[in-house]
Design an enzyme around this catalytic site. Structure first.
Site, mmCIF file in Angstrom:
data_model
loop_
_atom_site.group_PDB
_atom_site.id
_atom_site.type_symbol
_atom_site.label_atom_id
_atom_site.label_comp_id
_atom_site.label_asym_id
_atom_site.label_seq_id
_atom_site.Cartn_x
_atom_site.Cartn_y
_atom_site.Cartn_z
ATOM 1 N N ARG A 242 0.860 -1.182 0.000
ATOM 2 C CA ARG A 242 0.000 0.000 0.000
ATOM 3 C C ARG A 242 0.898 1.234 0.000
ATOM 4 N NH1 ARG A 242 -3.460 -2.653 -1.662
ATOM 5 N NH2 ARG A 242 -5.536 -3.039 -0.848
ATOM 6 N N GLU A 271 -3.274 7.742 -4.002
ATOM 7 C CA GLU A 271 -3.725 7.277 -5.328
ATOM 8 C C GLU A 271 -5.033 7.919 -5.738
ATOM 9 O OE1 GLU A 271 -3.779 3.035 -5.955
ATOM 10 O OE2 GLU A 271 -1.914 2.800 -4.851
ATOM 11 N N HIS A 289 -0.876 0.341 -9.965
ATOM 12 C CA HIS A 289 -1.523 -0.593 -9.017
ATOM 13 C C HIS A 289 -2.124 -1.797 -9.764
ATOM 14 C CE1 HIS A 289 -3.541 -0.759 -4.792
ATOM 15 N NE2 HIS A 289 -3.265 -1.971 -5.232
HETATM 16 C C1 DGY Z 1 -5.455 -5.964 -3.100
HETATM 17 O O1 DGY Z 1 -6.136 -6.944 -3.400
HETATM 18 O O2 DGY Z 1 -5.411 -5.519 -1.947
HETATM 19 C C2 DGY Z 1 -4.616 -5.340 -4.184
HETATM 20 O O3 DGY Z 1 -4.078 -4.156 -3.822
HETATM 21 C C3 DGY Z 1 -5.372 -5.229 -5.487
HETATM 22 O O4 DGY Z 1 -5.540 -6.492 -5.966
#
Ligand code: DGY
Length: 329
Positions: A242, A271, A289
């Site tokens: 993240r 983001e 992402h």
């Molecule tokens: C998640 O699943 O948390 C990713 O960031 C996106 O697939």
């Protein structure tokens, strides 16, 4: 109440296998066919009167959103393994089940972390731009030199499913693996020969630092000016977890001043905004992402999220329930 009466909203077009499950089980499924990120206002409007919500990581599902839905809201099924976009305590307080999609994206995400590692260390994105610009006028001994990968030290920050898969895939590259985590992972130690070390030691010793922690208060800005100072000048940071785990302004400084050699980044602090200086840096490889974005994996995520939602509405315990206490009370 029969399943036919329940109202469900899907906040954006998801792969068809997930929509098929919803449509096969429910009569009132509304889909945001515009295929854009909902504004807050649109979310609060569309959520009204729902029994189930299939949400994405781009929507903040907090107490306000849950209250806008109304007291009949039973389940929020997130189409992601990460669920920092959902206020879990607020959901639990209101008796709303929350689910996520663990496991199915472990390989796709760790594969992509490797792709970023290679692209960054071997300067693939930059070299691609150069080649397409028809600047290649013959082999040169000094052209696009990067960093070795085989035999180097890989530091895994966060030894959960994805971190462990990332580490396991290093075996062919004969890497020394270090990891930092709250908990010891004996399987990782036995199968990969990984050694658990303090975060600071990992930063000092690793040639590649790959981030796999969830976003929590304790991991917010885990990577900051101090962390980058502790890394080798020849080291690379890879982040597929993240964005806010990394202080993006500090990352920019570290890349600009040569405190670290490069970074492969899939996630951003705010983001979809990206620090304007990060975009200018050739020693960063940037992706939007997409670590879990394979056709197969996104299909499985959609199937899992839809199955979780349907199970919850049927009054069953969904497989990936994050707050089982709502059923236990
Ligand atoms: C998640 O699943 O948390 C990713 O960031 C996106 O697939």
């Amino acid at each position: 109440m029969s399943l036919d009466q329940f109202k469900v909203y899907v906040t954006r077009v998801i792969p068809q296998p997930g929509l098929d499950i919803l449509n096969a089980n429910l009569k009132h499924v509304k889909l945001n066919t515009a295929d854009n990120i909902l504004s807050r206002e649109e979310l609060l409007e569309n959520i009204k009167g729902l029994d189930g919500l299939l949400s994405l990581l781009t929507e903040r599902i907090d107490g306000e959103a849950m209250d806008a839905a109304g007291p009949q809201l039973k389940v929020v099924a997130n189409h992601a393994v990460g669920f920092d976009n959902i206020d879990l305590p607020a959901a639990t307080e209101r008796g709303i089940m929350v689910t996520n999609t663990p496991g199915v994206l472990t390989d796709a995400t760790s594969d992509f972390a490797w792709a970023l590692l290679f692209a960054t260390a071997r300067r693939i994105a930059d070299a691609d731009k150069f080649t397409r610009a028809l600047k290649y006028d013959g082999w040169g001994p000094m052209m696009y030199m990067g960093g070795d990968i085989t035999g180097r030290t890989l530091g895994i920050v966060g030894a959960g499913r994805i971190g462990v898969a990332m580490a396991a895939k290093s075996v062919g590259f004969k890497m020394r693996v270090l990891y930092s985590d709250e908990f010891r992972n004996e399987k990782l130690e036995q199968e990969v020969g990984a050694r658990k070390v303090a975060f600071e030691e990992l930063l000092n010793e690793s040639d590649f630092v790959s981030v796999h922690v969830p976003l929590l208060k304790s991991t917010h800005h885990l990577f900051n000016d101090d962390s980058f100072r502790m890394m080798k000048k020849t080291a690379y940071l890879i982040n597929t977890s993240r964005g806010p785990v990394v202080d993006e302004a500090a990352l920019v400084r570290a890349l600009q001043t040569g405190e670290i050699a490069g970074a492969g980044i899939d996630v951003y602090e705010d983001e979809p905004k990206i620090h304007p200086e990060l975009i200018k840096l050739d020693n960063a490889v940037l992706a939007p992402h997409i670590a879990s974005a394979t056709i197969e994996t996104r299909g499985k995520m959609a199937t899992m999220a839809a199955s979780n939602l349907v199970a919850a509405l049927k009054g069953e315990r969904p497989d990936n329930l994050l707050n089982p206490e709502v059923l236990d009370d």
